[in-house]
Enzyme design. Sequence first.
Site, PDB file in Angstrom:
ATOM      1  CD  GLU A  35      -4.438  -8.970  -1.711  1.00 30.33           C
ATOM      2  OE1 GLU A  35      -3.994  -9.313  -2.444  1.00 30.33           O
ATOM      3  OE2 GLU A  35      -5.597  -9.342  -1.247  1.00 30.33           O
ATOM      4  CG  PHE A  91      -5.125  -6.697  14.506  1.00 31.18           C
ATOM      5  CD1 PHE A  91      -4.052  -7.764  13.958  1.00 31.18           C
ATOM      6  CD2 PHE A  91      -5.864  -6.031  13.660  1.00 31.18           C
ATOM      7  CE1 PHE A  91      -4.332  -8.010  12.542  1.00 31.18           C
ATOM      8  CE2 PHE A  91      -6.009  -6.610  12.411  1.00 31.18           C
ATOM      9  CZ  PHE A  91      -5.230  -7.370  11.737  1.00 31.18           C
ATOM     10  CB  ALA A 110     -10.680   0.407   0.033  1.00 30.95           C
ATOM     11  CB  CYS A 165      -3.293  -1.468   6.860  1.00 31.74           C
ATOM     12  SG  CYS A 165      -1.870  -2.659   6.640  1.00 31.74           S
ATOM     13  CD  GLU A 209      -2.522  -9.228   9.429  1.00 29.62           C
ATOM     14  OE1 GLU A 209      -2.340  -9.869  10.524  1.00 29.62           O
ATOM     15  OE2 GLU A 209      -1.884  -8.431   8.994  1.00 29.62           O
ATOM     16  CB  THR A 260      -0.995  -0.113   1.325  1.00 34.08           C
ATOM     17  OG1 THR A 260      -1.728  -1.296   1.228  1.00 34.08           O
ATOM     18  CG2 THR A 260      -1.706   1.277   1.227  1.00 34.08           C
ATOM     19  N   GLY A 311      -7.413  -2.242  15.399  1.00 37.47           N
ATOM     20  CA  GLY A 311      -6.275  -2.313  15.633  1.00 37.47           C
ATOM     21  C   GLY A 311      -5.584  -2.765  14.031  1.00 37.47           C
ATOM     22  CE  LYS A 336      -4.792  -1.816   0.914  1.00 36.70           C
ATOM     23  NZ  LYS A 336      -5.663  -2.865   1.303  1.00 36.70           N
ATOM     24  CG  LEU A 337      -3.597   5.214   0.450  1.00 36.26           C
ATOM     25  CD1 LEU A 337      -3.152   6.474   0.381  1.00 36.26           C
ATOM     26  CD2 LEU A 337      -3.371   4.620   1.657  1.00 36.26           C
TER      27      LEU A 337
HETATM   28  P1  NAD Z   1       5.284  -7.665   6.642  1.00 38.30           P
HETATM   29  O1  NAD Z   1       6.000  -6.645   7.408  1.00 38.30           O
HETATM   30  O2  NAD Z   1       4.476  -8.837   7.240  1.00 38.30           O
HETATM   31  O3  NAD Z   1       6.183  -8.039   5.503  1.00 38.30           O
HETATM   32  C1  NAD Z   1       7.177  -7.360   4.535  1.00 38.30           C
HETATM   33  C2  NAD Z   1       8.213  -8.018   4.260  1.00 38.30           C
HETATM   34  O4  NAD Z   1       9.008  -7.573   3.344  1.00 38.30           O
HETATM   35  C3  NAD Z   1       9.081  -8.514   5.649  1.00 38.30           C
HETATM   36  O5  NAD Z   1       9.208  -9.699   6.035  1.00 38.30           O
HETATM   37  C4  NAD Z   1      10.435  -7.807   5.315  1.00 38.30           C
HETATM   38  O6  NAD Z   1      11.658  -8.469   5.785  1.00 38.30           O
HETATM   39  C5  NAD Z   1      10.555  -7.984   3.763  1.00 38.30           C
HETATM   40  N1  NAD Z   1      11.145  -6.929   3.148  1.00 38.30           N
HETATM   41  C6  NAD Z   1      11.522  -5.478   3.489  1.00 38.30           C
HETATM   42  N2  NAD Z   1      12.376  -4.838   2.570  1.00 38.30           N
HETATM   43  C7  NAD Z   1      13.031  -5.855   1.680  1.00 38.30           C
HETATM   44  C8  NAD Z   1      13.639  -5.952   0.746  1.00 38.30           C
HETATM   45  N3  NAD Z   1      14.339  -4.803   0.378  1.00 38.30           N
HETATM   46  N4  NAD Z   1      14.004  -7.128   0.133  1.00 38.30           N
HETATM   47  C9  NAD Z   1      13.408  -8.355   0.307  1.00 38.30           C
HETATM   48  N5  NAD Z   1      12.352  -8.262   1.482  1.00 38.30           N
HETATM   49  C10 NAD Z   1      12.263  -7.222   2.041  1.00 38.30           C
HETATM   50  O7  NAD Z   1       4.252  -6.557   5.846  1.00 38.30           O
HETATM   51  P2  NAD Z   1       2.714  -6.844   5.277  1.00 38.30           P
HETATM   52  O8  NAD Z   1       1.844  -6.880   6.491  1.00 38.30           O
HETATM   53  O9  NAD Z   1       2.654  -8.245   4.460  1.00 38.30           O
HETATM   54  O10 NAD Z   1       2.333  -5.736   4.291  1.00 38.30           O
HETATM   55  C11 NAD Z   1       3.250  -5.491   3.385  1.00 38.30           C
HETATM   56  C12 NAD Z   1       2.305  -4.365   2.474  1.00 38.30           C
HETATM   57  O11 NAD Z   1       1.115  -4.726   2.103  1.00 38.30           O
HETATM   58  C13 NAD Z   1       2.449  -3.022   3.229  1.00 38.30           C
HETATM   59  O12 NAD Z   1       2.357  -2.038   2.337  1.00 38.30           O
HETATM   60  C14 NAD Z   1       0.967  -3.179   3.988  1.00 38.30           C
HETATM   61  O13 NAD Z   1       0.434  -1.751   4.059  1.00 38.30           O
HETATM   62  C15 NAD Z   1       0.170  -3.839   2.842  1.00 38.30           C
HETATM   63  N6  NAD Z   1      -1.033  -4.605   2.974  1.00 38.30           N
HETATM   64  C16 NAD Z   1      -1.019  -5.277   4.129  1.00 38.30           C
HETATM   65  C17 NAD Z   1      -2.145  -5.986   4.733  1.00 38.30           C
HETATM   66  C18 NAD Z   1      -2.183  -7.045   5.752  1.00 38.30           C
HETATM   67  O14 NAD Z   1      -3.340  -7.440   6.242  1.00 38.30           O
HETATM   68  N7  NAD Z   1      -1.046  -7.153   6.497  1.00 38.30           N
HETATM   69  C19 NAD Z   1      -3.161  -6.128   3.786  1.00 38.30           C
HETATM   70  C20 NAD Z   1      -3.297  -5.403   2.507  1.00 38.30           C
HETATM   71  C21 NAD Z   1      -2.056  -4.518   2.319  1.00 38.30           C
HETATM   72  C1  UGA Z   2      -8.095  -4.580   6.953  1.00 35.66           C
HETATM   73  C2  UGA Z   2      -9.025  -4.349   5.531  1.00 35.66           C
HETATM   74  O1  UGA Z   2     -10.257  -5.032   6.063  1.00 35.66           O
HETATM   75  C3  UGA Z   2      -8.514  -5.238   4.477  1.00 35.66           C
HETATM   76  O2  UGA Z   2      -9.235  -4.954   3.412  1.00 35.66           O
HETATM   77  C4  UGA Z   2      -7.124  -4.578   3.992  1.00 35.66           C
HETATM   78  O3  UGA Z   2      -6.487  -5.111   3.013  1.00 35.66           O
HETATM   79  C5  UGA Z   2      -6.205  -4.630   5.282  1.00 35.66           C
HETATM   80  O4  UGA Z   2      -6.979  -3.694   6.501  1.00 35.66           O
HETATM   81  C6  UGA Z   2      -4.869  -3.892   5.012  1.00 35.66           C
HETATM   82  O5  UGA Z   2      -4.713  -2.812   4.068  1.00 35.66           O
HETATM   83  O6  UGA Z   2      -3.844  -4.270   5.613  1.00 35.66           O
HETATM   84  P1  UGA Z   2      -7.317  -6.057   8.787  1.00 35.66           P
HETATM   85  O7  UGA Z   2      -6.659  -5.179   9.343  1.00 35.66           O
HETATM   86  O8  UGA Z   2      -6.391  -7.602   8.338  1.00 35.66           O
HETATM   87  O9  UGA Z   2      -7.768  -5.684   7.470  1.00 35.66           O
HETATM   88  O10 UGA Z   2      -8.624  -6.688   9.492  1.00 35.66           O
HETATM   89  P2  UGA Z   2     -10.020  -6.032   9.496  1.00 35.66           P
HETATM   90  O11 UGA Z   2     -10.833  -7.231   9.605  1.00 35.66           O
HETATM   91  O12 UGA Z   2     -10.275  -5.045   8.646  1.00 35.66           O
HETATM   92  O13 UGA Z   2      -9.940  -5.671  11.136  1.00 35.66           O
HETATM   93  C7  UGA Z   2      -9.407  -4.361  11.412  1.00 35.66           C
HETATM   94  C8  UGA Z   2      -9.630  -3.866  12.901  1.00 35.66           C
HETATM   95  O14 UGA Z   2     -10.948  -3.507  13.127  1.00 35.66           O
HETATM   96  C9  UGA Z   2      -9.548  -5.031  13.928  1.00 35.66           C
HETATM   97  O15 UGA Z   2      -8.930  -4.634  15.034  1.00 35.66           O
HETATM   98  C10 UGA Z   2     -10.900  -5.440  14.039  1.00 35.66           C
HETATM   99  O16 UGA Z   2     -11.155  -6.191  15.246  1.00 35.66           O
HETATM  100  C11 UGA Z   2     -11.563  -4.083  14.111  1.00 35.66           C
HETATM  101  N1  UGA Z   2     -12.902  -4.327  13.660  1.00 35.66           N
HETATM  102  C12 UGA Z   2     -13.487  -4.639  12.619  1.00 35.66           C
HETATM  103  C13 UGA Z   2     -13.981  -3.712  14.670  1.00 35.66           C
HETATM  104  O17 UGA Z   2     -13.716  -3.185  15.734  1.00 35.66           O
HETATM  105  N2  UGA Z   2     -15.111  -3.389  14.207  1.00 35.66           N
HETATM  106  C14 UGA Z   2     -15.480  -4.233  12.991  1.00 35.66           C
HETATM  107  O18 UGA Z   2     -16.969  -4.272  12.717  1.00 35.66           O
HETATM  108  C15 UGA Z   2     -14.615  -4.577  12.165  1.00 35.66           C
END
Ligand code: NAD
Ligand code: UGA
Length: 460
Positions: A161, A338, A223, A276, A165, A132, A273, A220-221
């Site tokens: 994406e 979270f 959403a 993101c 989680e 993101t 929590g 994405k931001l």
């Molecule tokens: P994460 O911290 O779990 O994973 C990122 C990985 O990238 C780490 O393992 C890190 O070691 C690796 N990394 C960093 N620099 C590197 C490099 N130069 N070469 C190789 N590896 C490298 O992060 P995440 O939760 O997977 O999030 C990644 C991105 O996706 C973020 O921008 C986040 O905002 C976005 N996103 C996250 C979620 C989510 O549910 N966690 C959902 C949608 C979008």
């Molecule tokens: C969120 C978005 O739902 C995903 O679409 C997005 O891809 C992702 O962020 C991201 O960009 O990282 P995530 O943070 O994994 O996903 O989980 P959510 O289900 O959205 O929950 C986020 C937080 O809100 C949690 O702490 C959850 O308990 C809380 N929540 C959720 C509430 O308190 N009330 C609700 O009705 C729903």
Amino acid sequence: MKSFKKNILCIGAGYVGGPTMAVIALKCPEYRVMVVDINFEKIRRWNSDDLPIYEPGLAEVVAATRGKNLFFSTEIAKAIDEADIIFVSVNTPTKTFGHGAGMASDLQYWEQTAFQIIEHSRTDKIIVEKSTLPVKTAQAMERILQANDKGLRFEVVSNPEFLSEGTAVKDLLEADRVLVGAHETPSGRQAAEEIAEIYSHWLAKEKIITTNLWSSELSKLVANAFLAQRISSINSMTPLCELTGARIDEIAYAVGTDSRIGGKFLQASVGFGGSCFKKDILNLVYICRSFHLHETADYWEQVVKLNDYQIGRFVRAMVQNLFNTVANKRIALFGFAFKANTGDTRESAAIYVARKLLEERALVVISDPKALDNARIDLADHQERIVFEEDPYLAAQNAQAIALLTEWELYRGLDYRKIFQSMKKPAFIFDGRNLLNHSELYEIGFNVFPIGKPALSHLD
Ligand code: NAD
Ligand code: UGA
């Protein structure tokens, strides 16, 4: 070695990179999917039975693909050289230093990958923004990549994406939509088609949306901001409910049954929590401010402020109801992740609640089925006054109060009569998720404090 139709690489083996690539490998057996990371331990675990992240169904997908067309490695240079398409899924946390600290995205990991790509590429490639990112990041990426002196062409595509989680595998397999943003040029359109083709292995054509690059980055931001806004909107009403006798779940239902509003993401809670929501909204706010759009920035910043207020309010109410002191009182936290079905604790409300209680000198017992390893790291600076105990029955023993902070299904099914008997009296439950049967708990003898509903107390 078996020859594959295409070599897909993902840089970053985290919560997004790992599950997304595992599902692509599952659905596209003719493509070789390689996932690399600088973190050796993480890659070692991706190659073992003890995966570095917990997601329902993920172990099965990895077991079906790993070693066939899904590979995890730390050999980044080689993987870049071999790839046709590179997804970049590195972390983009909030900046903690310099200009924009506390608001802007820290793009250093992202930028590093651009330099790695230039250094190790010998053929043209499509570069996919999976992380993101602030709107217009692709422009910066392109400028770095086009500055290569090897005459190579890199087409940058945005493919944010949307998985959550705890339901990542399901979200990927049954995605509401996939978004692909590209330049409105012949090469941009062709690159977008190549990325769309991957997802078309399992998703219907109409679910794959194509837009221009900037719309995709900004969508994405937006959403995430909309989703978080719904939670803050419902949470903003919880104190009013507690004071008036209205019930937040009844309101959420009454409001959410309007098909124009919809019922999802209206579950009142101790506060959202996750890695993101806060980071992405603050980033959006920062971008707006940098364009002098202060009204828009203030509007969205309030979503985060309200969330901070809600978490603070929860812990203040705990202390107040425990007779204005929790010093030396044993307090069990049920849940530290979270949200349920993940071991991730990033920005979990539980971290703040635990820290505040520790500041007040409580003895805090932390229980969670999947997140205790991360909890230990989050609270590593507190050696004293913390106990980690996976078994909720043992966690609650001799406690004065329980605070339920994560909506794990297992907490609903516990024998609360047995728990009540083992606790200090008067015994309290603060249900930060409105998960439990409050009238039943009250009947057992608990003083019950839900979110957005009047308390049920024997002490009034
Ligand atoms: P994460 O911290 O779990 O994973 C990122 C990985 O990238 C780490 O393992 C890190 O070691 C690796 N990394 C960093 N620099 C590197 C490099 N130069 N070469 C190789 N590896 C490298 O992060 P995440 O939760 O997977 O999030 C990644 C991105 O996706 C973020 O921008 C986040 O905002 C976005 N996103 C996250 C979620 C989510 O549910 N966690 C959902 C949608 C979008
Ligand atoms: C969120 C978005 O739902 C995903 O679409 C997005 O891809 C992702 O962020 C991201 O960009 O990282 P995530 O943070 O994994 O996903 O989980 P959510 O289900 O959205 O929950 C986020 C937080 O809100 C949690 O702490 C959850 O308990 C809380 N929540 C959720 C509430 O308190 N009330 C609700 O009705 C729903």
